[in-house]
Every structure is written in structure tokens, then in C-alpha cells.
Enzyme design. Structure first.
Site, PDB file in Angstrom:
ATOM      1  N   ASP A 152      84.824 -20.061  58.154  1.00 24.36           N
ATOM      2  CA  ASP A 152      84.427 -20.868  59.300  1.00 24.36           C
ATOM      3  C   ASP A 152      83.260 -21.746  58.909  1.00 24.36           C
ATOM      4  O   ASP A 152      82.409 -21.353  58.118  1.00 24.36           O
ATOM      5  CB  ASP A 152      83.982 -19.973  60.465  1.00 24.36           C
ATOM      6  CG  ASP A 152      85.148 -19.320  61.180  1.00 24.36           C
ATOM      7  OD1 ASP A 152      86.300 -19.727  60.930  1.00 24.36           O
ATOM      8  OD2 ASP A 152      84.906 -18.416  61.987  1.00 24.36           O
ATOM      9  N   GLU A 191      88.200 -15.721  55.193  1.00 26.88           N
ATOM     10  CA  GLU A 191      87.319 -14.926  56.046  1.00 26.88           C
ATOM     11  C   GLU A 191      88.116 -14.139  57.083  1.00 26.88           C
ATOM     12  O   GLU A 191      87.827 -12.980  57.343  1.00 26.88           O
ATOM     13  CB  GLU A 191      86.322 -15.862  56.759  1.00 26.88           C
ATOM     14  CG  GLU A 191      85.398 -15.131  57.729  1.00 26.88           C
ATOM     15  CD  GLU A 191      84.535 -16.082  58.555  1.00 26.88           C
ATOM     16  OE1 GLU A 191      84.449 -17.277  58.219  1.00 26.88           O
ATOM     17  OE2 GLU A 191      83.952 -15.622  59.550  1.00 26.88           O
ATOM     18  N   TYR A 251      79.407  15.433  58.531  1.00 30.34           N
ATOM     19  CA  TYR A 251      79.874  16.580  59.299  1.00 30.34           C
ATOM     20  C   TYR A 251      79.809  17.906  58.550  1.00 30.34           C
ATOM     21  O   TYR A 251      79.957  18.956  59.152  1.00 30.34           O
ATOM     22  CB  TYR A 251      81.300  16.346  59.807  1.00 30.34           C
ATOM     23  CG  TYR A 251      81.294  15.891  61.234  1.00 30.34           C
ATOM     24  CD1 TYR A 251      80.841  16.745  62.242  1.00 30.34           C
ATOM     25  CD2 TYR A 251      81.700  14.622  61.591  1.00 30.34           C
ATOM     26  CE1 TYR A 251      80.802  16.345  63.558  1.00 30.34           C
ATOM     27  CE2 TYR A 251      81.663  14.207  62.914  1.00 30.34           C
ATOM     28  CZ  TYR A 251      81.209  15.076  63.889  1.00 30.34           C
ATOM     29  OH  TYR A 251      81.177  14.677  65.186  1.00 30.34           O
TER      30      TYR A 251
END
Lengths: 425, 425
Positions: free
Chosen positions: B306, B254, B168
Site C-alpha cells: 500500500d 503485502e 502453559y
């Protein structure tokens, strides 16, 4: 490298400049303090009035208080007792050789009402039934019973679980997580407690830093001593007790980038405040935490959001709640958040360079047109004015657009000026 | 309500049961401690060996050490000095009436090499030029110079900014954030420092709780006293100093739901550990923080992910780094993370109910087939074995699937058994 070379001022000159800056900032902080304290006094008065009004006869418009379903904040033993009541009723129905039926309050949009005097959405009294003996309803009825059983166990153990955990305890029955998530809100309204009272939470996202101390599950947390990263707002706000603070206001920021800037600059040292962010769309825990801070400390909340319909939408979730959880709006919403910035009028007032203003997309404009008709906007004429400017100029701007004036412009110029001028609506 | 009724044991019986459970857990903790301490000793030895190897002659395969571009962790004055060097070189080129040219190391995949002995991806020595006098390169060359100037200013002020802030400050030049983001990595490699050394950060996501104390920007943080929500890992890890801990291992999870379960159960009291999560795909700050903890405390890291290709992919980012930032892999990667669970073999070993196992999608299988060929998997035969089982059974499972055995199964049964049996690979 032009500006880098230019900033290589001799040490002596640099020091004089720094001292002058510090003195100016200190004087500025005094003016700000005066301004903010006026607002604080007014806020405390408003809170008192609101609380006494809620207790007696508030203005419910065309509705009566008894027409509204608003849940209570219940302790775990009370929630368990109410589940037992429902279980006994079911047992009775079965023993009488009837098929059992749940009565479930309706959460349809036709049953959602914006209560102007309370400045939040609440549920009406419409309800439906869920019968075991109906082919179309048997599955949902079974899911409801099973979820109630699981919640009863969780409450008995005094632990908290996530929606995903709940889903995984009986994948065969629930099949999709949306199916077990959906009945959670039903169960809350059936029992008449907040969804947090069920000890089933979503994941946490919120951060807090600044002038507040509290006890969290026995640990004393001082948010002025949380480094530059701050403290994670726990998903279980019921574990937070004994909130202490010498802050004059709460600064609620939409984006974590802005939170990070203010935290690193230790903005709260100069301007006594508590800085909170939920990193975009707020989660339930951050909303509850904000509400508790405001009502227990009786201090005003100032919002720093992007100047676009999406920023306003997020602000509205903090203020009036999401429609989906309107039954619980009393514990989740924080009415009367002051809109500090970035407001559409700021774009010109602060001479935001043309290249930092973005054109609104068609979908932005559509969202804006819906927003301007929302009750929480219409309730405040100055907000309507701002929204009209946004829709007329078709320009939006992110908070970070202020970086075009320098990275610390927001903490050293923009916010101090806003606060000094009392420029909130 | 069957199990709710069944759990209403008389108080006396309940108490005896609880006492027995506490004694069993304490005995269990001792066995676990012994197991984990063996691993800890080995880990400390490995770290010593690794560090001494890196210093002298590591095995770089077909490459030589001097063929690799690896950046250093530099202090701000050093980074500023190197920017000044580059600026002087440019000035000289201009004064000699030449157009200026940057030499930029190549980050293309052809220049990325997996170094087996270091177990991470590193950049080769290929490089290209970026010339101001080329129509196709003038814009990128100007962006590079402008970003260097902005970074120089930020470093001079001793503050940190986000990538969005950087974008910006000159929207007119940068146009898209991707354009300013991209050159940041170029500048790091040109200067030879880590991207964090530029004081330009992404937003923070990580949380930490458990047996670790450190100083963050002057504040002493004790992560055993951070309630149930834990401490936010700051985006500026250089502000963290004086790390102290009596933990035997780091538990890297995780998902935040699992983190929340372990934090609420205060798992780290019974099993001395530090619990960290980045809530999915890890950010730079969490990766740096994990690496620092492992190397400064010399304790092992155990991963709880997982059992699917996506979980493995996240684990691989912690271990070997993302290809995009391979020049900085030395400061971001944590090699030798033990794969604790959920592993494909766990599905049968722990009798995970059929309904909690999910069928892998075609895209899962494709990702899995790519993963099994990745160097970091091939480096560990036991990991290959697990991946083969995953691809053969075509089944995956989330960590939360363990909730089907009870919400606290993971902290009271699964993890203690895993640790007791030393069941990590």
C-alpha cells in the site's frame, strides 16, 4: 535442569522404552479405529436420513417449507441468467414510465428461524422493497444495481474477487465498504444463490492437513504430503473437485497452535483423519470446505475447542451458521459436530492443574448465559449439562492448558484416550 | 446494466480480440524477462559481494565487528550443548556457595545500531546481569532457568512448540505470557542462536505460490501445483530443504487479497516468479523463508505494498527487521527489496481516480514523518523522494485501488507495465 538430567537415560534402556511405546500406540490405534468406525457408520446413516428428509418433508415446526427462503448452489451461467431477468424487469418498469423497484428478502432477526430438524437457522419469507424514486432509498437502490452489474462482469470473466476489490471499483458511489458488503447478501437472497456463487470472496484463513486428496483448479493435491505446514484452503471452494479420502473422521481444531502440534506429530498417520483449522472465527471458505468433506465423504466431525463461551460460539458458527448469512445456512453449516474437548468436565477428569484454569470474566459469564439458551445447545442435553458445569464452576481453560502435562500430551495421551473411550457428545 | 450489455460481443469478434491479447501478452513477457534478468544479474552480484563482505571486514561505521552481538544459526545439539555449558556454570556458582547469576545481553534501544553497510539493525555488546539472590530479580532469574530447561527438553525431542504452549507448562511461575515470551529473546542472545533455533515458534501466516519446489519434512512440494490457494509456509522453516526454482524474481505482496488475485490468474506462468504474502505484518517464518529464497536462489525481491506509511513500515520489517529482534536480524532480514508499487508517484502516473485516493490522517502523517528519518529510507534517495511526495500531497492509496480500472488490471496491465519499464527503486 533437573528433568533434563533425569532424561539422559542410557541408549539401550531408551530404545526398549521407545519400542514398548510404539507397540502400545499401535494397539491403541486399533481400539480407536473400532470406536470411530461405529460413529462413522452412524454418521453416514444420519447423513442419508438428513438428505432424504430435506428432499421430502422435513419437520419445520410451526413453519412450512415454502415459508422459508433457502438459496441454491447455482452455476455462474444460471446466476447471470437470473441477473438478466432482474435487469429485464427493471427495464420494463422504466419503459412503462414507472420508477424501478427491487424486491429484497428481509434478513432481519424477526425473519430468522432456527429449524430444529435441520439444526440450523433459516430465513423466513418476509421481504421489503427498495425503490429508486424514494429519497431515502435511492442510494441503496443504485448501489444494488451497480453491484449486480459488477458481479455480472466478474461471472462472465470466470474470475473471483474480494469484497475490498468490489468496493474499490466505485468508491464514489459506495463511500464505505460496509455499504457494498451489505448489499452482497441482499443480492444473494434476491437471486436465490449462495454468496460464493457471486464469486465475491473474503480472504482465506483455513488450513488442512491429513488423509485427503482433491483436485484444485486442475492440480492434484495430496494433503498427506504437505509437509508440516499443510495446505491453504482456497477461498474458491468451487475450484475443488474429486475429493478422495481414507479418513475415518475429521478433526476440527479451533486454534492453529493445536493444528501445528498435530501436523508436526503427523497425528493423521496413526489415527486416520483430516485435520482442519480456520485459526479462530471461521471464514466462509473453511466452513464450506468442512461441510463438503463431511457430506461427500460421509464421515463424522469432532471438534477440539477451548472450554469457554467463546470457543462454543465459534463451534456454533460451524454448526448453525452466523445469523447474518442465515439464508445460506444450508451450504455453510455442518450440523452434528461432536464436541470432543476441552469440555468443562475434562478439567477434573484430566486433573488440569489449578494454575491452568482461568476464572471466567463477567463478560464470559454473560456470554455463557446467552449460549445456554441457544437452540443448538438446548437440542443436546449433554451439552446443556456441560454448559451448566462451566457456569457453576466459573472456570475456563484453553486447549493449550494440556501442555502442562508435556508438549505432546495432546497427541499422545489426551486425544487417543478421548477417541478410545468414545468420549464425545 | 450498461456495460454488461456492451460486453456481449459476438463470439467471432471476441475470439479475435482474445487471440490478439494473448500474442501481445507473450511479446510483453519477453520484454519483461529481459528487464528482470538484468536486475537478477545485478542482484546475484550484490549477494556475492555482501556475503564475502560479511565474512571479512564490512563497514560497521563507528563500531567494530567485535562490538556487535549477532547470533548464529545453530543445530539443536549445539544449542543443547550451550545450555549445558550455562547449566554447568550455574552449578559451579552454587557449589562455591555463591548465588547464581546470568549474564544477559542488553536489548535496549540504546544498544541497537543500524549498520549501513549491512542495511540492518544489530545489537551492540552491552549486557547486564540477572541474579538469583536479588529480591527484584529472583523471579525473572527463575523464569530464565525454567525456560532454558523446557527448551532443552523440546530440542531433545526434536519437536517444535508455540510460545503459548511454553507459557502453559508452568502458568504458576510465568503468570503472564509476556513474562515467558520476553525471556525467549534473552535466552537466544545468551546462547548466541536464533530464536527459531530454540524450536519455539509463533503461529504461521504466510502463503507461497509459483515457481518454486522444495522438500518439507520429507514431502516434495511443487508450488506451481498448489491450486489457487497456494501452500502454507510452515512455522518451522528448518524443515525446508532442497529449494529448486526457475523463477527470475520474487513478488512480495503485502495483502492476501492481491496474492489471491495473482494466484488465481496464475501470474507466475507468464512472468516466472514466486509469489509470497504474510497477510500484513510479517511473522518470523515468512521473513526467514523470504530471506532463504533470495539468498539460495540469488534472485531479486520486488515489493507490492500500500502507498501509505503503514505499508512502508511493513516493508521495513522485511528489510531491516523489527527492533525487538535485532540480535537475529542477520537471519530474518532481506535487504535490498525493490519498491515496485504502489508508490506515491504511481497515483498520478497511473491516473488513479480521485475517489480511490484517501486523505492521510494525522497519525498517518506523524508515522510518515518518523519513517522519512529512518535509516533504511535515507539510504535510498529515490525512496526519500517518494516519501516527500506522500507527505506533501497527504494522499495515500491501497493496492486494491487499482481495481477501479478493472479487477484484473493489476495482473494484466499494472504489473506487466511496471516490470517492462523496469519501474522499481
Amino acid at each position: 535442569m533437573s528433568s533434563a538430567a533425569a532424561s539422559a537415560t542410557p541408549p539401550a534402556r531408551k530404545k526398549a522404552k521407545t519400542t514398548k511405546k510404539v507397540v502400545a500406540l499401535a494397539a491403541d490405534a486399533d481400539i480407536v479405529l473400532k470406536k470411530v468406525r461405529e460413529l462413522r457408520k452412524q454418521t453416514a446413516k444420519n447423513i442419508e436420513a438428513e438428505l432424504s428428509k430435506t428432499a421430502s418433508a422435513a419437520d419445520y415446526g410451526s413453519l412450512k417449507k415454502e415459508d422459508l427462503l433457502e438459496v441454491d448452489n447455482l452455476a455462474s451461467p444460471d446466476v447471470m441468467a437470473r441477473i438478466e431477468d432482474i435487469a429485464l424487469r427493471i427495464a420494463k418498469q422504466v419503459l412503462e414510465k414507472n420508477h424501478y423497484t427491487f424486491t429484497v428478502p428481509s434478513r432481519a432477526s424477526t425473519n430468522q428461524h432456527y429449524i430444529k430438524s435441520l439444526d440450523r437457522i433459516a430465513l423466513g419469507s418476509a421481504s421489503g422493497t427498495r425503490t429508486f424514486a424514494s429519497v431515502s432509498e435511492v442510494r441503496k437502490t443504485t448501489i444494488t444495481a451497480r453491484c449486480m452489474e459488477l458481479i455480472y462482469n466478474v461471472l462472465g470473466k470466470g474470475i473471483h474477487i474480494t469484497k475490498r476489490d468490489l468496493f474499490y471499483t466505485d468508491v464514489k458511489l459506495f463511500v464505505k465498504q460496509a455499504d457494498s458488503d451489505g448489499v452482497l447478501d441482499d443480492i444473494s437472497t434476491m437471486i436465490g444463490c449462495t454468496r460464493s456463487n457471486l464469486n465475491v470472496v473474503a480472504s482465506d484463513k483455513g488450513l488442512v492437513v491429513g488423509r485427503v486428496q482433491f483436485t484444485e483448479d486442475g492440480d492434484v493435491i495430496d494433503c498427506t504430503r504437505m509437509g508440516v505446514g499443510g495446505k491453504a484452503i482456497p477461498p474458491y471452494t468451487d475450484k475443488i473437485t474429486d475429493i478422495q479420502s481414507d479418513a475415518e473422521f475429521i478433526l476440527l481444531v479451533e486454534k492453529d497452535a493445536v493444528y501445528m502440534r498435530l501436523a508436526e506429530d503427523r497425528f493423521y498417520h496413526r489415527y486416520p483423519c483430516i485435520i482442519i483449522t480456520a485459526k479462530g472465527q471461521p471464514d466462509v471458505a473453511t466452513r464450506m470446505f468442512l461441510r463438503r468433506l463431511k457430506y461427500e465423504l460421509k464421515i463424522p466431525v469432532m471438534g477440539l475447542f477451548d472450554s469457554d463461551p467463546y470457543g462454543l460460539k465459534i463451534l456454533s458458527v460451524y454448526m448453525s451458521g452466523s445469523k447474518n448469512m442465515s439464508y445460506d445456512s444450508a451450504h455453510l453449516t455442518t450440523p452434528d459436530i461432536k464436541w470432543l474437548g476441552i469440555r468443562p468436565t475434562d478439567l477434573n477428569r484430566y486433573n488440569l492443574p489449578e494454575q491452568c484454569r482461568l476464572d471466567m470474566t463477567d463478560s464470559d459469564i454473560k456470554t455463557g448465559e446467552i449460549m445456554i439458551d441457544e437452540d443448538f445447545i438446548k437440542a443436546n442435553p449433554e451439552w446443556v449439562k456441560e454448559m451448566k458445569i462451566m457456569l457453576r464452576t466459573k472456570q475456563k481453560a484453553e486447549i493449550q492448558a494440556l501442555s502442562s502435562f508435556g508438549f505432546q500430551y495432546i497427541s499422545e495421551e489426551y486425544l487417543p484416550r478421548k477417541l478410545r473411550e468414545g468420549d464425545w457428545i
